[in-house]
Design a protein around this motif. Structure first.
Motif, PDB file in Angstrom:
ATOM      1  N   LYS A 154       1.516  23.628   1.432  1.00  0.00           N
ATOM      2  CA  LYS A 154       0.390  22.868   0.881  1.00  0.00           C
ATOM      3  C   LYS A 154       0.617  21.366   1.070  1.00  0.00           C
ATOM      4  O   LYS A 154      -0.321  20.601   1.233  1.00  0.00           O
ATOM      5  N   TYR A 155       1.890  20.948   1.038  1.00  0.00           N
ATOM      6  CA  TYR A 155       2.222  19.535   1.133  1.00  0.00           C
ATOM      7  C   TYR A 155       3.339  19.292   2.138  1.00  0.00           C
ATOM      8  O   TYR A 155       4.189  20.144   2.366  1.00  0.00           O
ATOM      9  N   LYS A 156       3.325  18.077   2.678  1.00  0.00           N
ATOM     10  CA  LYS A 156       4.516  17.538   3.321  1.00  0.00           C
ATOM     11  C   LYS A 156       5.220  16.795   2.189  1.00  0.00           C
ATOM     12  O   LYS A 156       4.574  16.179   1.344  1.00  0.00           O
ATOM     13  N   ALA A 157       6.538  16.875   2.142  1.00  0.00           N
ATOM     14  CA  ALA A 157       7.281  16.257   1.038  1.00  0.00           C
ATOM     15  C   ALA A 157       8.366  15.332   1.556  1.00  0.00           C
ATOM     16  O   ALA A 157       8.954  15.569   2.606  1.00  0.00           O
ATOM     17  N   LEU A 158       8.590  14.276   0.801  1.00  0.00           N
ATOM     18  CA  LEU A 158       9.742  13.419   1.009  1.00  0.00           C
ATOM     19  C   LEU A 158      10.543  13.482  -0.283  1.00  0.00           C
ATOM     20  O   LEU A 158      10.001  13.223  -1.367  1.00  0.00           O
ATOM     21  N   VAL A 159      11.796  13.870  -0.190  1.00  0.00           N
ATOM     22  CA  VAL A 159      12.681  13.908  -1.350  1.00  0.00           C
ATOM     23  C   VAL A 159      13.795  12.923  -1.050  1.00  0.00           C
ATOM     24  O   VAL A 159      14.544  13.103  -0.087  1.00  0.00           O
ATOM     25  N   GLY A 160      13.865  11.856  -1.849  1.00  0.00           N
ATOM     26  CA  GLY A 160      14.821  10.798  -1.563  1.00  0.00           C
ATOM     27  C   GLY A 160      15.616  10.360  -2.776  1.00  0.00           C
ATOM     28  O   GLY A 160      15.227  10.622  -3.923  1.00  0.00           O
ATOM     29  N   PHE A 161      16.713   9.662  -2.496  1.00  0.00           N
ATOM     30  CA  PHE A 161      17.641   9.234  -3.540  1.00  0.00           C
ATOM     31  C   PHE A 161      18.117   7.820  -3.243  1.00  0.00           C
ATOM     32  O   PHE A 161      18.372   7.476  -2.093  1.00  0.00           O
ATOM     33  N   PHE A 162      18.229   6.996  -4.296  1.00  0.00           N
ATOM     34  CA  PHE A 162      18.848   5.686  -4.147  1.00  0.00           C
ATOM     35  C   PHE A 162      19.321   5.187  -5.501  1.00  0.00           C
ATOM     36  O   PHE A 162      18.913   5.687  -6.548  1.00  0.00           O
ATOM     37  N   TYR A 163      20.205   4.195  -5.458  1.00  0.00           N
ATOM     38  CA  TYR A 163      20.796   3.620  -6.667  1.00  0.00           C
ATOM     39  C   TYR A 163      20.434   2.150  -6.755  1.00  0.00           C
ATOM     40  O   TYR A 163      20.524   1.423  -5.766  1.00  0.00           O
ATOM     41  N   PHE A 170      20.109   5.563 -11.158  1.00  0.00           N
ATOM     42  CA  PHE A 170      20.020   6.428  -9.980  1.00  0.00           C
ATOM     43  C   PHE A 170      18.619   7.020  -9.954  1.00  0.00           C
ATOM     44  O   PHE A 170      18.159   7.591 -10.949  1.00  0.00           O
ATOM     45  N   PHE A 171      17.922   6.876  -8.835  1.00  0.00           N
ATOM     46  CA  PHE A 171      16.543   7.357  -8.712  1.00  0.00           C
ATOM     47  C   PHE A 171      16.462   8.564  -7.784  1.00  0.00           C
ATOM     48  O   PHE A 171      17.054   8.571  -6.704  1.00  0.00           O
ATOM     49  N   THR A 172      15.693   9.561  -8.209  1.00  0.00           N
ATOM     50  CA  THR A 172      15.305  10.682  -7.366  1.00  0.00           C
ATOM     51  C   THR A 172      13.794  10.594  -7.205  1.00  0.00           C
ATOM     52  O   THR A 172      13.067  10.556  -8.198  1.00  0.00           O
ATOM     53  N   VAL A 173      13.334  10.535  -5.977  1.00  0.00           N
ATOM     54  CA  VAL A 173      11.909  10.376  -5.685  1.00  0.00           C
ATOM     55  C   VAL A 173      11.421  11.612  -4.946  1.00  0.00           C
ATOM     56  O   VAL A 173      12.039  12.039  -3.967  1.00  0.00           O
ATOM     57  N   LYS A 174      10.323  12.185  -5.428  1.00  0.00           N
ATOM     58  CA  LYS A 174       9.686  13.305  -4.730  1.00  0.00           C
ATOM     59  C   LYS A 174       8.233  12.911  -4.480  1.00  0.00           C
ATOM     60  O   LYS A 174       7.459  12.715  -5.418  1.00  0.00           O
ATOM     61  N   TYR A 175       7.910  12.769  -3.205  1.00  0.00           N
ATOM     62  CA  TYR A 175       6.570  12.351  -2.809  1.00  0.00           C
ATOM     63  C   TYR A 175       5.925  13.485  -2.030  1.00  0.00           C
ATOM     64  O   TYR A 175       6.485  13.966  -1.043  1.00  0.00           O
ATOM     65  N   PHE A 176       4.753  13.914  -2.483  1.00  0.00           N
ATOM     66  CA  PHE A 176       4.022  15.024  -1.869  1.00  0.00           C
ATOM     67  C   PHE A 176       2.703  14.498  -1.324  1.00  0.00           C
ATOM     68  O   PHE A 176       1.941  13.854  -2.047  1.00  0.00           O
ATOM     69  N   ALA A 177       2.416  14.776  -0.054  1.00  0.00           N
ATOM     70  CA  ALA A 177       1.200  14.302   0.601  1.00  0.00           C
ATOM     71  C   ALA A 177       0.629  15.438   1.438  1.00  0.00           C
ATOM     72  O   ALA A 177       1.295  16.450   1.676  1.00  0.00           O
ATOM     73  N   PRO A 178      -0.626  15.288   1.913  1.00  0.00           N
ATOM     74  CA  PRO A 178      -1.199  16.319   2.779  1.00  0.00           C
ATOM     75  C   PRO A 178      -0.309  16.541   4.015  1.00  0.00           C
ATOM     76  O   PRO A 178       0.353  15.614   4.480  1.00  0.00           O
ATOM     77  N   PRO A 179      -0.292  17.764   4.556  1.00  0.00           N
ATOM     78  CA  PRO A 179       0.602  18.091   5.679  1.00  0.00           C
ATOM     79  C   PRO A 179       0.441  17.200   6.910  1.00  0.00           C
ATOM     80  O   PRO A 179       1.381  17.040   7.679  1.00  0.00           O
ATOM     81  N   ALA A 180      -0.737  16.604   7.099  1.00  0.00           N
ATOM     82  CA  ALA A 180      -0.967  15.772   8.282  1.00  0.00           C
ATOM     83  C   ALA A 180      -0.430  14.346   8.123  1.00  0.00           C
ATOM     84  O   ALA A 180      -0.446  13.570   9.079  1.00  0.00           O
ATOM     85  N   GLU A 181       0.069  13.988   6.945  1.00  0.00           N
ATOM     86  CA  GLU A 181       0.578  12.634   6.684  1.00  0.00           C
ATOM     87  C   GLU A 181       1.732  12.309   7.643  1.00  0.00           C
ATOM     88  O   GLU A 181       2.636  13.131   7.850  1.00  0.00           O
TER      89      GLU A 181
END
Length: 194
Positions: A154-163, A170-181
């Motif tokens: 359903k989504y393209k996802a970016l799962v990222g981490f940085f301090y 410490f940050f955990t980021v989960k970004y979900f966008a349409p598959p064509a992004e």
């Protein structure tokens, strides 16, 4: 009598953890706006805060912009712990998508293989003095990672981490966008987080 000092130390430790969590929440409250209002400090045009919740150790914020969803979790830690957390998160994501032995091996399959086109793509960057690590992959309608079939994506996802050394978070980021992004657009959102 020895039980009393031990109990005192447990209470003191719990109070310190609560204080650290409160400090993290205070930083987050200054950083993000109230539910339903724009998330302008993040430089994310059009995103609205949907909800937030806290666990014993961290705070999670959920933002949305149409079909795009952004979940940001932060946790107060020191720099060395943050480095370990990034390594553990990368290992866990790779393990989630690794081939595994079949629970019912037979003539047809002895191993369950993850299709190559659904395997996560790992990237790292040291930009602006901050080390970031992230994966580009696919997710289900309920934001589940580890999707291995086209009809479930359903989504393209970016799962990222940085301090962030300035805030000790410490940050955990989960970004979900349409598959064509485009990958570059997703990474632009990730790098806009400061």
């Amino acid at each position: 009598m020895a039980a009393r000092p031990r109990r005192f130390l447990l209470i003191l430790g719990s109070a310190l953890l609560a204080l650290l969590a409160a400090a993290g929440l205070l930083v987050l409250c200054r950083r993000f706006s109230a539910p339903g209002t724009p998330a302008s400090p993040l430089a994310l045009q059009g995103f609205q805060r949907v909800e937030s919740w806290s666990t014993r150790d961290s705070v999670v914020e959920h933002f949305a912009n149409g079909e795009r969803h952004l979940k940001i979790e932060h946790l107060p830690v020191d720099a060395e712990s943050a480095k370990t957390l990034i390594e553990e998160e990368v290992f866990a994501m790779e393990a989630l998508h690794a081939n595994a032995l079949s629970p019912y091996p037979g003539d047809l399959s002895k191993e369950i293989a993850f299709p190559e086109k659904f395997k996560p793509r790992f990237r790292e960057s040291d930009r602006g003095g901050i080390h970031r690590a992230w994966f580009l992959l696919h997710a289900s309608a309920r934001f589940g990672l580890g999707v291995s079939a086209a009809d479930v994506v359903k989504y393209k996802a970016l799962v990222g981490f940085f301090y962030s050394p300035e805030e000790g978070l410490f940050f955990t980021v989960k970004y979900f966008a349409p598959p064509a992004e485009a990958d570059e657009e997703m990474e632009k959102v990730f790098f806009s987080l400061r």
